[in-house]
Design a protein around this motif. Structure first.
Motif, PDB file in Angstrom:
ATOM      1  N   GLU A 219       0.831  -1.202   0.000  1.00  0.00           N
ATOM      2  CA  GLU A 219       0.000   0.000   0.000  1.00  0.00           C
ATOM      3  C   GLU A 219       0.865   1.252   0.000  1.00  0.00           C
ATOM      4  N   ILE A 220       1.977   1.209   0.713  1.00  0.00           N
ATOM      5  CA  ILE A 220       2.893   2.350   0.725  1.00  0.00           C
ATOM      6  C   ILE A 220       3.444   2.590  -0.673  1.00  0.00           C
ATOM      7  N   ALA A 221       3.801   1.520  -1.373  1.00  0.00           N
ATOM      8  CA  ALA A 221       4.312   1.651  -2.743  1.00  0.00           C
ATOM      9  C   ALA A 221       3.252   2.265  -3.654  1.00  0.00           C
ATOM     10  N   ARG A 222       2.013   1.832  -3.497  1.00  0.00           N
ATOM     11  CA  ARG A 222       0.927   2.401  -4.313  1.00  0.00           C
ATOM     12  C   ARG A 222       0.703   3.877  -3.996  1.00  0.00           C
ATOM     13  N   LEU A 223       0.795   4.238  -2.723  1.00  0.00           N
ATOM     14  CA  LEU A 223       0.632   5.641  -2.340  1.00  0.00           C
ATOM     15  C   LEU A 223       1.761   6.503  -2.895  1.00  0.00           C
ATOM     16  N   ARG A 224       2.972   5.969  -2.858  1.00  0.00           N
ATOM     17  CA  ARG A 224       4.103   6.713  -3.412  1.00  0.00           C
ATOM     18  C   ARG A 224       3.930   6.920  -4.906  1.00  0.00           C
ATOM     19  N   TYR A 225       3.411   5.913  -5.594  1.00  0.00           N
ATOM     20  CA  TYR A 225       3.142   6.049  -7.027  1.00  0.00           C
ATOM     21  C   TYR A 225       2.046   7.087  -7.262  1.00  0.00           C
ATOM     22  N   ALA A 226       1.010   7.052  -6.442  1.00  0.00           N
ATOM     23  CA  ALA A 226      -0.090   8.002  -6.593  1.00  0.00           C
ATOM     24  C   ALA A 226       0.375   9.440  -6.366  1.00  0.00           C
ATOM     25  N   ARG A 227       1.337   9.623  -5.471  1.00  0.00           N
ATOM     26  CA  ARG A 227       1.863  10.969  -5.210  1.00  0.00           C
ATOM     27  C   ARG A 227       2.889  11.396  -6.250  1.00  0.00           C
ATOM     28  N   GLY A 228       3.280  10.471  -7.109  1.00  0.00           N
ATOM     29  CA  GLY A 228       4.255  10.801  -8.144  1.00  0.00           C
ATOM     30  C   GLY A 228       5.695  10.687  -7.687  1.00  0.00           C
ATOM     31  N   GLU A 229       5.926  10.037  -6.564  1.00  0.00           N
ATOM     32  CA  GLU A 229       7.284   9.897  -6.045  1.00  0.00           C
ATOM     33  C   GLU A 229       8.078   8.846  -6.812  1.00  0.00           C
ATOM     34  N   ILE A 230       7.383   7.830  -7.333  1.00  0.00           N
ATOM     35  CA  ILE A 230       8.048   6.776  -8.099  1.00  0.00           C
ATOM     36  C   ILE A 230       7.254   6.536  -9.386  1.00  0.00           C
ATOM     37  N   LYS A 231       7.946   5.924 -10.349  1.00  0.00           N
ATOM     38  CA  LYS A 231       7.299   5.595 -11.621  1.00  0.00           C
ATOM     39  C   LYS A 231       6.555   4.272 -11.483  1.00  0.00           C
ATOM     40  N   LYS A 232       5.685   3.998 -12.469  1.00  0.00           N
ATOM     41  CA  LYS A 232       4.882   2.780 -12.436  1.00  0.00           C
ATOM     42  C   LYS A 232       5.764   1.535 -12.422  1.00  0.00           C
ATOM     43  N   GLU A 233       6.832   1.561 -13.221  1.00  0.00           N
ATOM     44  CA  GLU A 233       7.728   0.414 -13.277  1.00  0.00           C
ATOM     45  C   GLU A 233       8.376   0.161 -11.916  1.00  0.00           C
ATOM     46  N   GLU A 234       8.760   1.249 -11.234  1.00  0.00           N
ATOM     47  CA  GLU A 234       9.369   1.095  -9.913  1.00  0.00           C
ATOM     48  C   GLU A 234       8.361   0.503  -8.919  1.00  0.00           C
ATOM     49  N   MET A 235       7.124   0.992  -8.990  1.00  0.00           N
ATOM     50  CA  MET A 235       6.090   0.475  -8.098  1.00  0.00           C
ATOM     51  C   MET A 235       5.877  -1.016  -8.344  1.00  0.00           C
ATOM     52  N   GLU A 236       5.774  -1.414  -9.601  1.00  0.00           N
ATOM     53  CA  GLU A 236       5.554  -2.820  -9.916  1.00  0.00           C
ATOM     54  C   GLU A 236       6.727  -3.685  -9.463  1.00  0.00           C
ATOM     55  N   GLU A 237       7.943  -3.158  -9.596  1.00  0.00           N
ATOM     56  CA  GLU A 237       9.132  -3.895  -9.154  1.00  0.00           C
ATOM     57  C   GLU A 237       9.117  -4.062  -7.630  1.00  0.00           C
ATOM     58  N   ILE A 238       8.758  -3.015  -6.936  1.00  0.00           N
ATOM     59  CA  ILE A 238       8.686  -3.090  -5.473  1.00  0.00           C
ATOM     60  C   ILE A 238       7.647  -4.121  -5.048  1.00  0.00           C
ATOM     61  N   ILE A 239       6.481  -4.072  -5.682  1.00  0.00           N
ATOM     62  CA  ILE A 239       5.405  -5.003  -5.331  1.00  0.00           C
ATOM     63  C   ILE A 239       5.830  -6.441  -5.623  1.00  0.00           C
ATOM     64  N   ASP A 240       6.464  -6.669  -6.772  1.00  0.00           N
ATOM     65  CA  ASP A 240       6.937  -8.014  -7.111  1.00  0.00           C
ATOM     66  C   ASP A 240       7.957  -8.512  -6.083  1.00  0.00           C
ATOM     67  N   ASN A 241       8.899  -7.635  -5.711  1.00  0.00           N
ATOM     68  CA  ASN A 241       9.912  -8.024  -4.710  1.00  0.00           C
ATOM     69  C   ASN A 241       9.278  -8.331  -3.370  1.00  0.00           C
ATOM     70  N   LEU A 242       8.297  -7.553  -2.972  1.00  0.00           N
ATOM     71  CA  LEU A 242       7.644  -7.791  -1.695  1.00  0.00           C
ATOM     72  C   LEU A 242       6.861  -9.112  -1.705  1.00  0.00           C
ATOM     73  N   LYS A 243       6.221  -9.404  -2.822  1.00  0.00           N
ATOM     74  CA  LYS A 243       5.482 -10.669  -2.920  1.00  0.00           C
ATOM     75  C   LYS A 243       6.442 -11.857  -2.889  1.00  0.00           C
ATOM     76  N   LYS A 244       7.618 -11.710  -3.512  1.00  0.00           N
ATOM     77  CA  LYS A 244       8.624 -12.786  -3.492  1.00  0.00           C
ATOM     78  C   LYS A 244       9.133 -13.000  -2.069  1.00  0.00           C
ATOM     79  N   GLN A 245       9.329 -11.909  -1.326  1.00  0.00           N
ATOM     80  CA  GLN A 245       9.801 -12.027   0.063  1.00  0.00           C
ATOM     81  C   GLN A 245       8.771 -12.727   0.944  1.00  0.00           C
ATOM     82  N   LYS A 246       7.500 -12.472   0.703  1.00  0.00           N
ATOM     83  CA  LYS A 246       6.462 -13.105   1.498  1.00  0.00           C
ATOM     84  C   LYS A 246       6.425 -14.616   1.273  1.00  0.00           C
ATOM     85  N   ARG A 247       6.721 -15.037   0.039  1.00  0.00           N
ATOM     86  CA  ARG A 247       6.705 -16.461  -0.292  1.00  0.00           C
ATOM     87  C   ARG A 247       7.853 -17.199   0.362  1.00  0.00           C
ATOM     88  N   SER A 248       8.992 -16.517   0.524  1.00  0.00           N
ATOM     89  CA  SER A 248      10.184 -17.175   1.059  1.00  0.00           C
ATOM     90  C   SER A 248      10.115 -17.387   2.551  1.00  0.00           C
TER      91      SER A 248
END
Length: 82
Positions: A53-82
């Motif tokens: 949610e923090i990554a999505r909020l940062r994207y909504a505020r324009g702090e990060i690009k869409k690609e960065e947000m998607e990369e962060i979300i993918d990394n976080l999902k991978k960490q949860k699986r491990s």
């Protein structure tokens, strides 16, 4: 007719003292309101927030690009699986 020339030293002292008291009261009220606002903001940041949610909020505020947000979300999902 004109009251101010006849007030004398004691009268002027009371006027100045009254102004100081009023300014002090206004300052205390402003200080307390500012402290209350900062405590409310602090409590929201102390709560555990979802990193995705923090990554999505940062994207909504324009702090990060869409690609960065998607990369962060993918990394976080991978960490949860491990």
């Amino acid at each position: 007719m004109h009251w101010w020339p006849h007030m004398g030293t004691g009268g002027w002292f009371m006027v100045i003292f009254s102004i100081i008291v009023i300014v002090a009261i206004v300052w205390v009220i402003a200080y307390l309101l500012k402290e209350q606002g900062s405590r409310e903001k602090g409590s929201a940041t102390n709560e555990k927030e979802d990193p995705i949610e923090i990554a999505r909020l940062r994207y909504a505020r324009g702090e990060i690009k869409k690609e960065e947000m998607e990369e962060i979300i993918d990394n976080l999902k991978k960490q949860k699986r491990s």
